[in-house]
Enzyme design. Structure first.
Site, PDB file in Angstrom:
ATOM      1  N   ASP A   1       0.866  -1.182   0.000  1.00  0.00           N
ATOM      2  CA  ASP A   1       0.000   0.000   0.000  1.00  0.00           C
ATOM      3  C   ASP A   1       0.903   1.232   0.000  1.00  0.00           C
ATOM      4  OD1 ASP A   1       0.890   0.312   2.601  1.00  0.00           O
ATOM      5  OD2 ASP A   1      -1.096   0.304   3.521  1.00  0.00           O
ATOM      6  N   HIS A   2       0.306   2.411   0.207  1.00  0.00           N
ATOM      7  CA  HIS A   2       1.091   3.650   0.150  1.00  0.00           C
ATOM      8  C   HIS A   2       2.231   3.641   1.174  1.00  0.00           C
ATOM      9  CE1 HIS A   2      -2.277   4.042   2.902  1.00  0.00           C
ATOM     10  NE2 HIS A   2      -1.551   4.899   3.609  1.00  0.00           N
TER      11      HIS A   2
ATOM     12  N   CYS B   1       3.103  -3.215   4.053  1.00  0.00           N
ATOM     13  CA  CYS B   1       2.303  -2.053   4.444  1.00  0.00           C
ATOM     14  C   CYS B   1       3.010  -1.385   5.612  1.00  0.00           C
ATOM     15  CB  CYS B   1       0.851  -2.442   4.752  1.00  0.00           C
ATOM     16  SG  CYS B   1       0.599  -3.551   6.145  1.00  0.00           S
ATOM     17  N   GLY B   2       2.333  -0.508   6.330  1.00  0.00           N
ATOM     18  CA  GLY B   2       3.016   0.214   7.402  1.00  0.00           C
ATOM     19  C   GLY B   2       3.533  -0.717   8.482  1.00  0.00           C
ATOM     20  N   THR B   3       2.657  -1.618   8.918  1.00  0.00           N
ATOM     21  CA  THR B   3       3.032  -2.569   9.972  1.00  0.00           C
ATOM     22  C   THR B   3       3.254  -3.978   9.457  1.00  0.00           C
ATOM     23  OG1 THR B   3       0.707  -3.103  10.318  1.00  0.00           O
ATOM     24  CG2 THR B   3       1.643  -1.324  11.685  1.00  0.00           C
ATOM     25  N   GLY B   4       2.710  -4.304   8.301  1.00  0.00           N
ATOM     26  CA  GLY B   4       2.668  -5.683   7.801  1.00  0.00           C
ATOM     27  C   GLY B   4       1.476  -6.456   8.346  1.00  0.00           C
TER      28      GLY B   4
ATOM     29  N   HIS C   1       9.536 -23.873   9.584  1.00  0.00           N
ATOM     30  CA  HIS C   1       8.503 -24.500  10.413  1.00  0.00           C
ATOM     31  C   HIS C   1       7.097 -24.323   9.846  1.00  0.00           C
ATOM     32  CE1 HIS C   1      10.913 -24.715  14.465  1.00  0.00           C
ATOM     33  NE2 HIS C   1      11.604 -25.167  13.438  1.00  0.00           N
TER      34      HIS C   1
ATOM     35  N   ARG D   1       7.230   0.649   8.318  1.00  0.00           N
ATOM     36  CA  ARG D   1       7.484   1.699   9.320  1.00  0.00           C
ATOM     37  C   ARG D   1       8.378   1.220  10.465  1.00  0.00           C
ATOM     38  NH1 ARG D   1       1.227   3.758   8.921  1.00  0.00           N
ATOM     39  NH2 ARG D   1       1.552   5.117   7.126  1.00  0.00           N
TER      40      ARG D   1
ATOM     41  N   ARG E   1       7.598 -33.375  11.529  1.00  0.00           N
ATOM     42  CA  ARG E   1       6.524 -32.795  12.353  1.00  0.00           C
ATOM     43  C   ARG E   1       6.031 -31.459  11.807  1.00  0.00           C
ATOM     44  NH1 ARG E   1      11.320 -31.552  14.705  1.00  0.00           N
ATOM     45  NH2 ARG E   1      11.584 -29.571  15.786  1.00  0.00           N
ATOM     46  N   HIS E   2       6.904 -30.735  11.129  1.00  0.00           N
ATOM     47  CA  HIS E   2       6.474 -29.441  10.591  1.00  0.00           C
ATOM     48  C   HIS E   2       5.518 -29.638   9.419  1.00  0.00           C
ATOM     49  CE1 HIS E   2       9.048 -27.566  13.417  1.00  0.00           C
ATOM     50  NE2 HIS E   2      10.118 -28.188  12.941  1.00  0.00           N
TER      51      HIS E   2
END
Ligand code: RB5
Length: 143
Positions: A10-11, A67-70, A100, A111, A134-135
């Site tokens: 995004d922006h 994005c800003g935070t993900g 995993h 950000r 196991r994964h």
């Protein structure tokens, strides 16, 4: 090896996406850009959905969403069946997301990362193989 990588933002992620595209190309990957294509305000779900669909339908092995935070990107991408989107904030979390969780989309928070940190995370994510045993069993339970 499939070198095509679906990438979107995004922006808030636009500038970092441009940096990562250049980095991917330098490393021999072929980044395919799903937008956005400017720093003008837009809605992250639109771009998360495009990249998630492109990975889920098999056109791409991996996607990257910024994005800003993900956080928004990861929430949206994980609504698509077959997508395991991981928000990673370090090389260690990127390595574990692949080994995993068999993550197929990397989400980044622009950000909270320098371009250099983000490139290292991308590099680790793309280079780390999936662990079996196991994964694999646990990932099969997700599906
Ligand atoms: C945009 O301001 C911001 O909300 C977005 O980039 C993202 O961080 C959402 O999760």
């Amino acid at each position: 090896m499939n070198m095509k990588i679906a990438i979107g933002c995004d922006h808030a992620g636009f500038s970092l996406k441009e940096d990562i595209k250049l980095y991917l190309a330098k490393e021999g990957y072929d980044p395919i850009d799903f937008g956005t294509d400017s720093p003008s305000s837009c809605d992250y779900p639109d771009y998360a959905k495009k990249v998630a669909d492109a990975v889920a339908n098999g056109s791409f092995r991996f996607g990257i969403l910024i994005c800003g935070t993900g956080i928004g990107m990861s929430i949206v991408a994980n609504k698509t069946k077959g997508i395991r989107a991981a928000l990673c904030c370090s090389c260690e979390t990127a390595q574990l997301a692949r080994s995993h969780n068999h993550a197929n989309i990397l989400c980044l928070g622009a950000r909270f990362l320098s371009p250099e940190e983000a490139k290292q995370i991308v590099s680790t994510f793309l280079a780390t193989p999936e662990e079996e045993g196991r994964h694999r069993r646990r990932v099969d339970k997700i599906e």
